[in-house]
Design a protein around this motif. Structure first.
Motif, short mmCIF file in Angstrom:
data_model
loop_
_atom_site.label_atom_id
_atom_site.label_comp_id
_atom_site.label_asym_id
_atom_site.label_seq_id
_atom_site.Cartn_x
_atom_site.Cartn_y
_atom_site.Cartn_z
N SER A 35 0.80 -1.22 0.00
CA SER A 35 0.00 0.00 0.00
C SER A 35 0.84 1.27 0.00
O SER A 35 0.32 2.36 0.26
N GLY A 36 2.13 1.15 -0.28
CA GLY A 36 2.98 2.33 -0.33
C GLY A 36 4.33 2.00 -0.91
O GLY A 36 4.65 0.83 -1.18
N CYS A 37 5.16 3.01 -1.11
CA CYS A 37 6.45 2.83 -1.77
C CYS A 37 7.40 1.96 -0.95
O CYS A 37 8.00 1.02 -1.47
N ARG A 38 7.54 2.30 0.32
CA ARG A 38 8.48 1.56 1.17
C ARG A 38 8.09 0.07 1.23
O ARG A 38 8.94 -0.81 1.10
N GLU A 39 6.79 -0.19 1.41
CA GLU A 39 6.33 -1.57 1.50
C GLU A 39 6.51 -2.28 0.16
O GLU A 39 6.85 -3.47 0.11
#
Length: 264
Positions: A35-39
Motif C-alpha cells: 500500500s505504499g512505496c516503502r512496502e
C-alpha cells in the motif's frame, strides 16, 4: 507458465478490485500487495514477482520512486496503473512500457499481462532496466522542469464502453459519492468513476485549497459556490453558481462556515 503478480496501490478498494480481477485470470497468481512505496520495495525483494501492477501516485511517493530504489538485478516486469494523466500515458507509449487507465477492466488487464508475459521472455534484465530508467527520466523532467504545463490540465476519463473523454480539471465543480463510485460534475455533464471521493481527489490531482468537503458524500469547488444558506428544518444548504442545491452535513457545515471570509 504461471505469472506471479504483486499489486501496489495506496487505496484498499483499488487493491481489492485488482485481487478479484486477477483471481479470474488463468495462469496468474496474486502473490501479495503493498500500500505504499516503502512496502512495495520490501515486498518486491521478498516475493520476487514476475510482474508488478504499480500505482503512480501514492501518499509516500510515486511508482517511479519504487523503481529507482530497486537493485539492477531485481526489477520485475512493470505495468503502471494511472488515473487520467495524459502526459504520463504519452511517456509510457514512447518507451513501449505498458500502462492501464483506472478504473481497471478485466479485458484490459488480461491483455497487459499477456504482453508482459511475452516481453519477459524477449527482453533481458539490462534492457528492461534501461527502458524503465528512460521513462522515469522523461517523466521527472517533464513534471519538475515544465511544472503543470506537460499535463495541459487534461483528464482522460474512460467510459463504460471503453471510449476516452477529455475534460479539464478546472471544469470539475463537484464530486459526489454513489456507493462504490464517485461522480464528477461539470457544467455540462457528469462522469461516473469507481472509487472514493478522497481517492478521486488524490488521483485527479485536485488542489485541496480549491475544494471543500460539505458532506461525506459531496466535495465542492470553492469558486463554484454562489451562496450558503440556513434553511429551517433543512440545515445548511450550499448553492452552486449553476443552481445546484447541496445539503451540508452538520460537522462539515460548521467547518465550511468558519472557513468563509465573511464581512459585515
Amino acid at each position: 507458465m504461471t505469472i506471479r503478480v504483486l499489486t501496489v496501490d495506496d487505496e484498499p478498494l483499488a487493491l481489492r478490485r485488482l485481487e478479484l480481477i486477477l483471481a479470474k485470470l488463468p495462469e496468474v497468481e496474486h502473490v501479495g500487495s503493498a500500500s505504499g512505496c516503502r512496502e512495495a520495495v520490501a515486498k518486491i525483494a521478498e516475493l520476487q514477482p514476475d510482474i508488478v501492477l504499480l500505482d503512480i501516485k501514492m501518499r509516500d511517493g510515486t511508482g517511479f520512486d519504487v523503481l529507482s530504489r530497486l537493485p539492477e538485478d531485481g526489477v520485475p516486469g512493470v505495468i503502471f496503473t494511472t488515473a487520467f494523466d495524459h502526459f504520463a500515458v504519452r511517456a509510457f507509449e514512447a518507451h513501449a512500457i505498458d500502462y492501464i487507465l483506472k478504473p481497471i477492466e478485466i479485458s484490459r488487464l488480461r491483455a497487459a499481462i499477456d504482453r508482459s508475459r511475452d516481453r519477459l521472455a524477449a527482453v533481458d534484465a539490462r534492457e528492461q532496466i534501461a527502458q524503465m530508467r528512460a521513462v522515469i527520466d522523461d517523466l521527472r523532467a517533464g513534471y519538475h522542469e515544465q511544472g503543470v504545463q506537460p499535463r495541459n490540465d487534461e483528464l482522460w476519463l474512460r467510459g463504460t464502453a471503453g471510449a476516452l473523454t477529455c475534460i479539464q480539471r478546472a471544469d470539475i465543480d463537484m464530486i459526489t459519492a454513489e456507493d462504490d463510485y464517485v461522480r464528477l460534475h461539470t457544467a455540462s455533464a457528469s462522469y461516473l468513476l469507481r472509487g472514493s471521493i478522497r481517492a478521486a481527489q488524490a488521483d485527479l490531482d485536485l488542489p485541496e485549497e480549491e475544494f471543500v468537503r460539505v458532506h461525506r458524500r459531496a466535495l465542492l469547488r470553492r469558486s463554484a459556490i454562489a451562496s450558503v444558506r440556513r434553511s429551517a428544518g433543512k440545515g445548511v444548504r450550499v448553492i452552486l453558481r449553476n443552481g445546484t442545491d447541496v445539503g451540508a452535513g452538520r460537522v462539515y457545515a460548521k467547518k465550511l462556515l468558519r472557513s468563509l471570509p465573511a464581512v459585515g
